[in-house]
Design a protein around this motif. Structure first.
Motif, PDB file in Angstrom:
ATOM      1  N   SER A 148      24.363 -49.297 -83.083  1.00 32.03           N
ATOM      2  CA  SER A 148      24.074 -50.726 -82.991  1.00 32.03           C
ATOM      3  C   SER A 148      23.496 -51.142 -81.641  1.00 32.03           C
ATOM      4  O   SER A 148      23.040 -52.275 -81.494  1.00 32.03           O
ATOM      5  CB  SER A 148      25.346 -51.537 -83.259  1.00 32.03           C
ATOM      6  OG  SER A 148      26.304 -51.301 -82.243  1.00 32.03           O
ATOM      7  N   SER A 153      19.872 -48.620 -82.195  1.00 32.09           N
ATOM      8  CA  SER A 153      19.141 -49.366 -83.221  1.00 32.09           C
ATOM      9  C   SER A 153      17.677 -48.940 -83.266  1.00 32.09           C
ATOM     10  O   SER A 153      17.068 -48.876 -84.344  1.00 32.09           O
ATOM     11  CB  SER A 153      19.264 -50.870 -82.976  1.00 32.09           C
ATOM     12  OG  SER A 153      18.755 -51.245 -81.709  1.00 32.09           O
ATOM     13  N   ALA A 170      29.145 -46.726 -85.869  1.00 28.75           N
ATOM     14  CA  ALA A 170      29.435 -47.744 -84.870  1.00 28.75           C
ATOM     15  C   ALA A 170      30.911 -48.101 -84.926  1.00 28.75           C
ATOM     16  O   ALA A 170      31.632 -47.679 -85.825  1.00 28.75           O
ATOM     17  CB  ALA A 170      28.560 -48.980 -85.082  1.00 28.75           C
ATOM     18  N   LYS A 175      28.955 -54.477 -86.479  1.00 29.35           N
ATOM     19  CA  LYS A 175      27.872 -53.620 -85.993  1.00 29.35           C
ATOM     20  C   LYS A 175      27.292 -52.776 -87.115  1.00 29.35           C
ATOM     21  O   LYS A 175      26.073 -52.558 -87.183  1.00 29.35           O
ATOM     22  CB  LYS A 175      28.381 -52.733 -84.854  1.00 29.35           C
ATOM     23  CG  LYS A 175      28.707 -53.495 -83.576  1.00 29.35           C
ATOM     24  CD  LYS A 175      29.218 -52.565 -82.489  1.00 29.35           C
ATOM     25  CE  LYS A 175      29.512 -53.325 -81.200  1.00 29.35           C
ATOM     26  NZ  LYS A 175      30.006 -52.435 -80.131  1.00 29.35           N
ATOM     27  N   THR A 179      23.411 -52.506 -88.603  1.00 32.60           N
ATOM     28  CA  THR A 179      22.610 -51.296 -88.792  1.00 32.60           C
ATOM     29  C   THR A 179      22.111 -51.178 -90.227  1.00 32.60           C
ATOM     30  O   THR A 179      21.017 -50.652 -90.461  1.00 32.60           O
ATOM     31  CB  THR A 179      23.414 -50.037 -88.410  1.00 32.60           C
ATOM     32  OG1 THR A 179      24.549 -49.890 -89.262  1.00 32.60           O
ATOM     33  CG2 THR A 179      23.873 -50.102 -86.961  1.00 32.60           C
ATOM     34  N   HIS A 315      24.916 -56.265 -79.934  1.00 30.60           N
ATOM     35  CA  HIS A 315      24.174 -55.298 -80.722  1.00 30.60           C
ATOM     36  C   HIS A 315      22.692 -55.684 -80.697  1.00 30.60           C
ATOM     37  O   HIS A 315      22.330 -56.808 -80.368  1.00 30.60           O
ATOM     38  CB  HIS A 315      24.680 -55.228 -82.175  1.00 30.60           C
ATOM     39  CG  HIS A 315      24.642 -56.545 -82.895  1.00 30.60           C
ATOM     40  ND1 HIS A 315      25.714 -57.410 -82.912  1.00 30.60           N
ATOM     41  CD2 HIS A 315      23.657 -57.138 -83.613  1.00 30.60           C
ATOM     42  CE1 HIS A 315      25.389 -58.480 -83.626  1.00 30.60           C
ATOM     43  NE2 HIS A 315      24.163 -58.345 -84.046  1.00 30.60           N
TER      44      HIS A 315
END
Length: 323
Positions: A148, A153, A170, A175, A179, A315
């Motif tokens: 995240s 990411s 994560a 989070k 994703t 994030h």
């Protein structure tokens, strides 16, 4: 000009103040900064926790994009008015920064400043680690630890663009939801006691590639889930602790444990680094990779921006826009 200045080794020692504007020395250009990423590494540098200590006072900020407003003696690649982006290491959280022309790249016309600055450390790291270190192929499984964050990411989206099956890992469900939104095929909560077994269930033949941005206690179970001939790429230690792994694991699995660090890669593999930068910029400009800017700050909010990125709830990507 206005700049975020660090006078000590903590967030309380940061303030946005008036400072003299830089002038271009030999081989340098002065860039009017339009946007800069706010990364976890910036928080470490600002608080004195990074592996390289910067003498105070200084202005943090690494990945920038903007316009050339002054060129120094001997500069041949850029002229006043050119749009550029690149890596400063420090100095980027300011209205202007002086950099060597070798630290900068021309910004394509179809790449706005807030996306151009993202092609700095986080996205370069993710692309290099996947393409040049792990050599990911379409159809392979890629596990991203710390999925995240900024690099994580980026890795999720780039791996998907390369045709891989992505398993995002994560520490919280929020989070993991993030994703999934950016393209992860499966998600796993890292706090689950059967983390290794979950990976093995999702990849019965073993994981092909692990990108580890976390270190600490997560690394060994992830490595144990790697299949024969798999690749485990060490990228960072967001947990604060380097991993300690038994070396009999890669021996028995015929797997590879690799390391990636952006400065040494660009120094030792300059041709590959240049090709990767071109490919990454095309991916983002084309829309095949859409960086998730989840927080935007202006320069006067610089301290708040660094505190936000340092927090564990953060994030995606944070961007500072200079106006």
């Amino acid at each position: 000009m206005r700049a975020l200045v660090c006078k000590g080794r903590g967030f309380d020692d940061l303030a946005v103040v008036d400072t003299p504007a830089p002038r271009a020395g030999p081989g340098q250009v002065v860039v009017s900064v339009q946007a800069a990423t706010v990364d976890f590494a910036d928080t470490l540098i600002a608080t004195g926790k990074y592996q390289i200590q910067v003498p105070t006072p200084f202005t943090p900020g690494n990945n920038i994009a903007g316009e050339v407003v002054e060129v120094g003696a001997g500069v041949s690649r850029f002229q006043i008015g050119d749009r550029v982006h690149g890596m400063a290491f420090v100095g980027g959280f300011a209205q202007r920064v002086a950099l060597l022309e070798t630290q900068l790249r021309p910004t394509p016309d179809d790449l706005p400043a807030d996306l151009a600055c993202l092609t700095g450390a986080p996205y370069r790291t993710a692309y290099d680690a996947l393409v040049s270190a792990a050599r990911v192929q379409a159809g392979e499984s890629v596990v991203v630890l710390g999925a995240s964050g900024a690099v994580g990411s980026a890795a999720v989206m780039i791996a998907k663009a390369l045709g891989a099956r992505v398993i995002a890992c994560a520490s919280t469900t929020d989070k993991l939801d993030f994703t999934s939104e950016i393209g992860a095929d499966e998600v796993i909560l890292t706090a689950t006691p059967d983390f290794k077994d979950r990976l093995k269930t999702l990849c019965p033949g073993g994981v092909d590639v692990v990108l580890d941005m976390v270190g600490g206690e997560l690394s060994e179970p992830a490595l144990r889930a790697v299949g024969y001939g798999g690749r485990f790429v060490v990228v960072g230690f967001a947990s604060g602790a380097p991993a300690r792994i038994p070396l009999n694991l890669p021996l028995l699995k015929g797997s590879k444990v690799l390391g990636y660090e952006i400065a040494s890669f660009e120094r030792e593999e300059s041709l590959a680094a240049h090709a990767n930068r071109d490919a990454l910029e095309r991916l983002i400009a084309s829309g095949r990779v859409r960086p998730p800017i989840t927080a935007r700050f202006d320069l006067e909010q610089g301290v708040e921006a660094l505190r936000h990125v340092a927090g564990r709830a953060k994030h995606g990507i944070a961007v500072m826009e200079m106006g």
